[in-house]
Design an enzyme around this catalytic site. Structure first.
Site, PDB file in Angstrom:
ATOM      1  N   THR A  32       0.835  -1.193   0.000  1.00  0.00           N
ATOM      2  CA  THR A  32       0.000   0.000   0.000  1.00  0.00           C
ATOM      3  C   THR A  32       0.873   1.247   0.000  1.00  0.00           C
ATOM      4  OG1 THR A  32      -1.478   1.319   1.403  1.00  0.00           O
ATOM      5  CG2 THR A  32      -0.174  -0.345   2.515  1.00  0.00           C
ATOM      6  N   SER A  87      -1.338   3.073  10.739  1.00  0.00           N
ATOM      7  CA  SER A  87      -2.209   2.145  11.479  1.00  0.00           C
ATOM      8  C   SER A  87      -1.430   0.853  11.677  1.00  0.00           C
ATOM      9  CB  SER A  87      -3.501   1.859  10.705  1.00  0.00           C
ATOM     10  OG  SER A  87      -3.240   1.017   9.592  1.00  0.00           O
ATOM     11  N   TYR A 118      -2.401  -1.999  10.713  1.00  0.00           N
ATOM     12  CA  TYR A 118      -2.475  -2.677   9.413  1.00  0.00           C
ATOM     13  C   TYR A 118      -1.358  -2.206   8.486  1.00  0.00           C
ATOM     14  CZ  TYR A 118      -3.636  -2.778   4.486  1.00  0.00           C
ATOM     15  OH  TYR A 118      -3.540  -2.884   3.132  1.00  0.00           O
ATOM     16  N   HIS A 119      -1.216  -0.892   8.349  1.00  0.00           N
ATOM     17  CA  HIS A 119      -0.190  -0.374   7.448  1.00  0.00           C
ATOM     18  C   HIS A 119       1.216  -0.774   7.901  1.00  0.00           C
ATOM     19  CE1 HIS A 119      -3.542   2.317   6.171  1.00  0.00           C
ATOM     20  NE2 HIS A 119      -2.957   2.161   4.993  1.00  0.00           N
ATOM     21  N   LYS A 129       2.199  -4.129   6.598  1.00  0.00           N
ATOM     22  CA  LYS A 129       2.656  -4.070   5.205  1.00  0.00           C
ATOM     23  C   LYS A 129       4.124  -3.641   5.130  1.00  0.00           C
ATOM     24  CE  LYS A 129      -1.050  -5.255   2.910  1.00  0.00           C
ATOM     25  NZ  LYS A 129      -1.060  -6.453   2.055  1.00  0.00           N
TER      26      LYS A 129
END
Length: 390
Positions: A144, A179, A181-182, A185
Site C-alpha cells: 500500500t 495504522s 495494518y499499514h 505491510k
C-alpha cells in the site's frame, strides 16, 4: 503460467483471477473466506451481492471453459501453504491473503494482535514455502502507498539516493505508516527484501493506491460482482460517499478533507498486476512499483460524487464534514513517483469520473440493500480510543 492467488475471494483477487484466466493462464486460489466473516462481525455486508465461491467458480467454468483450482485454508498455517505450493508448483504467487482494513486493526488489542500476527506470519509462510519448494517462483505482494505515510518530500518507488556526511548510498525510502495494518505491510516489505537478499527470491512489491470501482470487462461478461464495502471499517472514502449519495444521506469527509492519496480504478489495478506478472523480475531481483494513476484530496472526491450524482438524478447531495476518527495529517504535501509500470507498457483505461458514474449505476440497483447498511457507514472506530477488549 501457473499463478496462485492467495485471497482469491477478495475485491481484487476475484477479478484478477478472471482476467488471468481470459489471458490463458492456469489460475489457482487460496481463501478461507475470513473477510466475509470479519465484515459480518462489524455488522456489515458487501453492498453488491456476491455469491458463494463455489457458485462463482461454476459460472466461470461455463463462461471460460475452465475454472479456478481452489484450496480452502488459512495462509497462517504453514503446513497448508507448503502443501498447496508443492501441489501447484506455481510460476507466480499473488499475496492478497491479509487482513486489509486499517480501522479494523485499530478497534482494540485483539484486532491489533490478529492483524499483526496473521499478516506477518502468512508472508513468512509463503517466503519459506517458495524458498524450499519453488525457488524460481515470483512473489507479487500487494502492499500500500500507506507504507510511506505523507512525508514533506517527493516519494520515490521504493528506494532513493541519499547523501549524508559526504557519503552517498541508495537506501529504502523511510516508511511512516498510520495504522497497525499499514505497519504490517511495512514489515512484509522488510521481510521480502531480506528474503531476496539471503535467497535471491524474485519479488515485486506493489505499493498500491486506493482502488475504486465496480466493473471490469470480465465482471460484465460473467455478471459476477466482486465485493464492495461501504462500512466505516472496510469501506473506502469513495465507496462511502457513493453510497451516502444514493441513500440520500450527507456525504461525509473526515476532518478538513485535505487528506490526499493516490487512486486508480479496479480495472487498472487488475491491468497493472497482470502486467507485473507477465513481465516478472529476474532471479535475485527485488522491485517496487508505486501503483496509482492520479492523486485527489478527500474533498475533491466528495465534490466529484456530489456533482456526478446531481448530473444523473438532478439532486445535489449535501457535503457535511465530520470529526476525523483517525490520527493523520489532514493537509500535507503529496507527490509520489509512479513511472515503472508505465515503462512496462501500462496505460490508463478509465478515468475516475466515468468509474464513479458506473458505480452509482451499479449501487443504485441495490438501494434497499444500501439502506439496510446505513447504520454502519458513520465512524465508530477512533484511533485514540483503541481499547483492550479481549
Amino acid at each position: 503460467m501457473k499463478i496462485l492467488i492467495m485471497g482469491v475471494d477478495g475485491y481484487i483477487g476475484f477479478p484478477l483471477a478472471l482476467r488471468l484466466l481470459t489471458r490463458g493462464h492456469d489460475v489457482y486460489g487460496i481463501d478461507n473466506f475470513i473477510t466475509r466473516k470479519r465484515v459480518q462481525k462489524v455488522g456489515s455486508d458487501s453492498a453488491l451481492p456476491i455469491s458463494s465461491f463455489a457458485f462463482r467458480n461454476s459460472v466461470i467454468k461455463k463462461k471460460f471453459g475452465k475454472g479456478i483450482g481452489f484450496f480452502y485454508g488459512d495462509a497462517t498455517n504453514p503446513k497448508f501453504i507448503y502443501r498447496v505450493i508443492n501441489e501447484v508448483r506455481p510460476d507466480a504467487i499473488v499475496h492478497l491473503a491479509e487482513q486489509r482494513s486499517a480501522p479494523y486493526s485499530m478497534i482494540g488489542l485483539k484486532e491489533a494482535n490478529e492483524t499483526m500476527v496473521k499478516n506477518i506470519v502468512s508472508t513468512l509462510n509463503l517466503i519459506y514455502a517458495v524458498k524450499d519448494i519453488t525457488p524460481e517462483a515470483h512473489i507479487l505482494k500487494l502492499g500500500t502507498m500507506g507504507e510511506y505515510g505523507t512525508p514533506n518530500i517527493d516519494i520515490p518507488e521504493g528506494f532513493f539516493e541519499i547523501e549524508y556526511h559526504g557519503r552517498k548510498d541508495v537506501l529504502p525510502f523511510p516508511r511512516n505508516a498510520s495504522s497497525w495494518y499499514h505497519w504490517t505491510k511495512v514489515h512484509d516489505s522488510n521481510n521480502l527484501m531480506f528474503a531476496n537478499k539471503v535467497w535471491g527470491t524474485k519479488v515485486t512489491d506493489v505499493m498500491q493506491g486506493v482502488v475504486y470501482g465496480t466493473r471490469t470487462e470480465e465482471i460484465e461478461k460473467t455478471g459476477l460482482y466482486t465485493r464492495f464495502d461501504i462500512d466505516e471499517v472496510y469501506g473506502t472514502a469513495l465507496n462511502r460517499f457513493t453510497a451516502e449519495a444514493i441513500i440520500n444521506e450527507p456525504i461525509t469527509p473526515y476532518g478538513k478533507g485535505g487528506q490526499t492519496r493516490g487512486f486508480l480504478s479496479l480495472n487498472d489495478s487488475i491491468e497493472c498486476l497482470t502486467l507485473a506478472l507477465e513481465n516478472p523480475p529476474e532471479f535475485g531481483e527485488y522491485r517496487v512499483f508505486n501503483q496509482f494513476d492520479e492523486k485527489y484530496s478527500v474533498n475533491q472526491l466528495a465534490e466529484m460524487v456530489r456533482d456526478l450524482y446531481k448530473e444523473k438524478f438532478g439532486k445535489e447531495p449535501e457535503i457535511v464534514h465530520v470529526d476525523n476518527p483517525r490520527v493523520e495529517k489532514e493537509e500535507h504535501y503529496y507527490n509520489p513517483e509512479h513511472e515503472k509500470l508505465k515503462a512496462l507498457g501500462y496505460k490508463r483505461t478509465k478515468d475516475i469520473k466515468s468509474e464513479i458514474y458506473d458505480a452509482i449505476d451499479d449501487l443504485n440497483k441495490f438501494k434497499e440493500r444500501l439502506m439496510n447498511l446505513r447504520n454502519v457507514i458513520m465512524p465508530r472506530t477512533y484511533w485514540k480510543k483503541s481499547a483492550y477488549n479481549l
